[in-house]
Design a protein around this motif. Structure first.
Motif, PDB file in Angstrom:
ATOM      1  N   LYS A 172       9.047  -0.124  -5.978  1.00 29.24           N
ATOM      2  CA  LYS A 172      10.094   0.131  -6.969  1.00 29.24           C
ATOM      3  C   LYS A 172      11.335   0.647  -6.257  1.00 29.24           C
ATOM      4  CE  LYS A 172      10.220   3.749  -9.755  1.00 29.24           C
ATOM      5  NZ  LYS A 172       9.998   4.688 -10.890  1.00 29.24           N
ATOM      6  N   PHE A 173      12.457  -0.024  -6.528  1.00 32.32           N
ATOM      7  CA  PHE A 173      13.740   0.361  -5.956  1.00 32.32           C
ATOM      8  C   PHE A 173      14.567   1.071  -7.026  1.00 32.32           C
ATOM      9  CE2 PHE A 173      12.283  -3.640  -4.201  1.00 32.32           C
ATOM     10  CZ  PHE A 173      12.401  -3.476  -2.821  1.00 32.32           C
ATOM     11  N   LEU A 174      15.122   2.200  -6.682  1.00 29.45           N
ATOM     12  CA  LEU A 174      16.095   2.879  -7.538  1.00 29.45           C
ATOM     13  C   LEU A 174      17.450   2.740  -6.863  1.00 29.45           C
ATOM     14  CD1 LEU A 174      16.977   4.700  -9.895  1.00 29.45           C
ATOM     15  CD2 LEU A 174      16.298   6.682  -8.505  1.00 29.45           C
ATOM     16  N   TRP A 175      18.379   2.091  -7.578  1.00 29.90           N
ATOM     17  CA  TRP A 175      19.712   1.827  -7.035  1.00 29.90           C
ATOM     18  C   TRP A 175      20.755   2.645  -7.786  1.00 29.90           C
ATOM     19  CZ3 TRP A 175      18.337  -1.440  -3.262  1.00 29.90           C
ATOM     20  CH2 TRP A 175      17.398  -2.454  -3.497  1.00 29.90           C
ATOM     21  N   GLY A 217      30.351   4.020 -10.258  1.00 33.48           N
ATOM     22  CA  GLY A 217      30.467   4.839 -11.460  1.00 33.48           C
ATOM     23  C   GLY A 217      29.292   5.768 -11.671  1.00 33.48           C
ATOM     24  N   GLY A 218      28.242   5.633 -10.848  1.00 31.65           N
ATOM     25  CA  GLY A 218      27.118   6.557 -10.915  1.00 31.65           C
ATOM     26  C   GLY A 218      25.918   6.090 -11.710  1.00 31.65           C
ATOM     27  N   ALA A 219      26.030   4.966 -12.427  1.00 29.34           N
ATOM     28  CA  ALA A 219      24.873   4.466 -13.180  1.00 29.34           C
ATOM     29  C   ALA A 219      23.753   4.087 -12.211  1.00 29.34           C
ATOM     30  CB  ALA A 219      25.273   3.260 -14.020  1.00 29.34           C
ATOM     31  N   ARG A 220      22.517   4.169 -12.708  1.00 32.04           N
ATOM     32  CA  ARG A 220      21.356   3.839 -11.884  1.00 32.04           C
ATOM     33  C   ARG A 220      20.469   2.825 -12.598  1.00 32.04           C
ATOM     34  NH1 ARG A 220      19.200   9.351  -8.835  1.00 32.04           N
ATOM     35  NH2 ARG A 220      21.153   9.791  -7.709  1.00 32.04           N
ATOM     36  N   VAL A 221      19.879   1.936 -11.803  1.00 31.91           N
ATOM     37  CA  VAL A 221      18.947   0.943 -12.342  1.00 31.91           C
ATOM     38  C   VAL A 221      17.769   0.815 -11.389  1.00 31.91           C
ATOM     39  CG1 VAL A 221      20.710  -0.381 -13.574  1.00 31.91           C
ATOM     40  CG2 VAL A 221      20.125  -1.000 -11.223  1.00 31.91           C
ATOM     41  N   GLU A 222      16.718   0.171 -11.879  1.00 37.08           N
ATOM     42  CA  GLU A 222      15.519  -0.020 -11.072  1.00 37.08           C
ATOM     43  C   GLU A 222      15.124  -1.495 -11.016  1.00 37.08           C
ATOM     44  OE1 GLU A 222      13.175   4.203 -11.406  1.00 37.08           O
ATOM     45  OE2 GLU A 222      13.019   2.869 -13.135  1.00 37.08           O
ATOM     46  N   ALA A 261      14.984   4.964 -14.445  1.00 39.21           N
ATOM     47  CA  ALA A 261      15.972   5.339 -13.428  1.00 39.21           C
ATOM     48  C   ALA A 261      16.198   6.841 -13.352  1.00 39.21           C
ATOM     49  CB  ALA A 261      17.300   4.613 -13.686  1.00 39.21           C
ATOM     50  N   GLY A 262      15.141   7.605 -13.573  1.00 38.04           N
ATOM     51  CA  GLY A 262      15.239   9.048 -13.434  1.00 38.04           C
ATOM     52  C   GLY A 262      15.835   9.775 -14.615  1.00 38.04           C
ATOM     53  N   HIS A 263      16.201   9.054 -15.689  1.00 38.77           N
ATOM     54  CA  HIS A 263      16.795   9.698 -16.853  1.00 38.77           C
ATOM     55  C   HIS A 263      15.726  10.393 -17.690  1.00 38.77           C
ATOM     56  CE1 HIS A 263      20.801   8.104 -16.274  1.00 38.77           C
ATOM     57  NE2 HIS A 263      20.299   6.895 -16.093  1.00 38.77           N
ATOM     58  N   GLU A 264      16.139  11.433 -18.383  1.00 40.15           N
ATOM     59  CA  GLU A 264      15.240  12.101 -19.307  1.00 40.15           C
ATOM     60  C   GLU A 264      15.000  11.212 -20.520  1.00 40.15           C
ATOM     61  OE1 GLU A 264      13.572  14.949 -18.914  1.00 40.15           O
ATOM     62  OE2 GLU A 264      14.385  14.993 -16.884  1.00 40.15           O
ATOM     63  N   ALA A 265      13.782  11.226 -21.007  1.00 38.93           N
ATOM     64  CA  ALA A 265      13.442  10.432 -22.183  1.00 38.93           C
ATOM     65  C   ALA A 265      13.575  11.273 -23.440  1.00 38.93           C
ATOM     66  CB  ALA A 265      12.015   9.910 -22.063  1.00 38.93           C
ATOM     67  N   THR A 266      14.026  10.649 -24.517  1.00 39.94           N
ATOM     68  CA  THR A 266      14.094  11.306 -25.813  1.00 39.94           C
ATOM     69  C   THR A 266      12.794  11.045 -26.563  1.00 39.94           C
ATOM     70  OG1 THR A 266      16.487  10.997 -25.903  1.00 39.94           O
ATOM     71  CG2 THR A 266      15.350  11.454 -27.986  1.00 39.94           C
ATOM     72  N   PRO A 267      12.021  12.084 -26.879  1.00 43.61           N
ATOM     73  CA  PRO A 267      10.744  11.860 -27.558  1.00 43.61           C
ATOM     74  C   PRO A 267      10.931  11.159 -28.900  1.00 43.61           C
ATOM     75  CG  PRO A 267      10.894  14.105 -26.712  1.00 43.61           C
ATOM     76  CD  PRO A 267      12.267  13.503 -26.594  1.00 43.61           C
ATOM     77  N   VAL A 268       9.995  10.288 -29.236  1.00 43.65           N
ATOM     78  CA  VAL A 268      10.018   9.585 -30.515  1.00 43.65           C
ATOM     79  C   VAL A 268       8.690   9.821 -31.218  1.00 43.65           C
ATOM     80  CG1 VAL A 268      11.622   7.818 -29.733  1.00 43.65           C
ATOM     81  CG2 VAL A 268       9.177   7.455 -29.447  1.00 43.65           C
ATOM     82  N   ASN A 269       8.695   9.665 -32.528  1.00 49.21           N
ATOM     83  CA  ASN A 269       7.477   9.841 -33.307  1.00 49.21           C
ATOM     84  C   ASN A 269       6.591   8.616 -33.198  1.00 49.21           C
ATOM     85  OD1 ASN A 269       8.316  12.362 -34.288  1.00 49.21           O
ATOM     86  ND2 ASN A 269       9.519  11.374 -35.913  1.00 49.21           N
ATOM     87  N   ARG A 270       5.291   8.840 -33.231  1.00 49.54           N
ATOM     88  CA  ARG A 270       4.379   7.704 -33.227  1.00 49.54           C
ATOM     89  C   ARG A 270       4.371   7.055 -34.600  1.00 49.54           C
ATOM     90  NH1 ARG A 270      -1.692   7.948 -32.700  1.00 49.54           N
ATOM     91  NH2 ARG A 270      -1.453   6.096 -33.964  1.00 49.54           N
TER      92      ARG A 270
END
Length: 356
Positions: free
Chosen positions: A77-80, A84-89, A338-347
């Motif tokens: 897995k590559f993290l680029w 502008g600072g955005a990151r993708v994998e 890409a290292g971002h925090e996830a926002t929890p969602v309801n099941r």
């Protein structure tokens, strides 16, 4: 205007950019960058002054942040980091005699699918065609360095983002991956959660690539929860678009189905899915749900997956249980963020927890 990167230029653009150079320079550059997979410094057929100019005026787009390898060495897995600072994998998957690259089309994703880490992190920006193509180029170099070397034979647009929401750049990348990197249309797959305008546009193109639809539910009520874009493009309209794509391209459509415990893994779900797949002769890919930090639901058990697969097979459906790779480095399907925090969602609450 954003400065173009090295891989943003197509052959016509290179002709204009090198208008003061001999015409054969374009062929030298394309042969070196795309056919041989070399970096600019390695293109020794070019004058040193030209190489210096290209490095200055056309920088590469992807800066390596991390490069993680799975325990068995089969997945990287590559993290680029982008301008502008955005990151993708990007994910490289090795097989005994070949390799597949899973590429991103957006930084983040606005589709909001509840069980997907990219959707939990939200949308940041579109990727240019060059940023998409460079992922393939860079991953292909790593594949060629393996022992034994692997040839990248398949490209799947199943990384971060919704390809159809960035259609122009996605399709420009598809065409150049096909033309410049010589990867055949039947070895390129574009995935979508069901953006019908994009499916229709792709059906009208001359290049018949594979279409994969992230389905995950066979009725609108549940799919509205799992894949919110279904509220805009409901299932029947989506099936009509898939039928149109199949008729126009003669390429079998595949349906992706994340197996979620007590949500969409009952025998009745398999039967409903078969009802959608049969008219299209669609192929089904079953994907045991991979863990993500924002979705506190586990994947289906092996017994449930097996029973689901067997019911589909009994009904005459071509089905595969996808090999899960790279979960320990968050490189598996649905885990890229890409290292971002996830926002929890309801099941989803609609399904009964009782097994059938």
């Amino acid at each position: 205007m954003t400065q173009p990167s090295l891989y943003d230029l197509d052959r016509s653009d290179w002709g204009e950019f090198l208008s003061d150079e001999p015409k054969f320079r374009v062929d030298q550059i394309f042969n070196g960058l795309y056919h041989q997979g070399k970096e600019l410094d390695e293109l020794t057929s070019l004058p040193q002054t030209l190489r210096a100019r290209l490095k200055s005026e056309l920088p590469t787009a992807l800066q390596t942040v991390t490069q993680q390898v799975s325990d068995n060495g089969e997945t990287t897995k590559f993290l680029w980091q982008l301008s502008g600072g955005a990151r993708v994998e990007t994910v490289l998957m090795l097989y005994p005699d070949r390799a597949t690259v899973c590429i991103s089309s957006q930084a983040g994703c606005a589709m909001g699918c509840s069980f997907c880490a990219t959707g939990q992190a939200g949308f940041e920006r579109q990727l240019s065609a060059g940023e998409i193509i460079e992922q393939v180029v860079r991953a292909r170099r790593v594949a060629a360095e393996q022992q034994p070397p692997r040839r990248v034979s398949n490209i799947v647009f199943m990384g971060m983002g919704e390809p159809m929401a960035n259609f122009d750049n996605t399709w420009a990348a598809v065409q150049r991956i096909h033309d410049d990197m010589e990867i055949g249309a039947r070895h390129i797959t574009v995935s979508t959660v069901g953006l019908i305008p994009g499916i229709n546009r792709m059906a009208a193109e001359a290049l018949p690539v594979n279409l994969a639809v992230s389905l995950h539910a066979a009725d609108d009520e549940l799919r509205n929860e799992l894949v919110p874009i279904n509220r805009k493009y409901p299932l029947q309209d989506l099936m009509d678009a898939c039928a149109n794509y199949f008729a126009a391209t003669h390429r079998r459509v595949s349906f992706e189905w994340a197996m979620i415990h007590d949500v969409n893994d009952r025998i009745s779900d398999a039967q409903a899915l078969a009802g959608l797949a049969q008219p299209l002769r669609a192929h089904i890919n079953l994907i045991p749900l991979n863990p993500t930090p924002g979705y506190a639901v586990r994947g289906s058990s092996r017994n449930r997956v097996r029973a689901f697969r067997e019911e589909l097979e009994r009904l005459g459906i071509n089905v595969t249980v996808r090999d899960t790779r790279g979960t320990e480095i968050d490189a598996a399907c649905g885990q890229l963020r890409a290292g971002h925090e996830a926002t929890p969602v309801n099941r989803p609450q609609r399904r009964s927890p009782l097994a059938e």
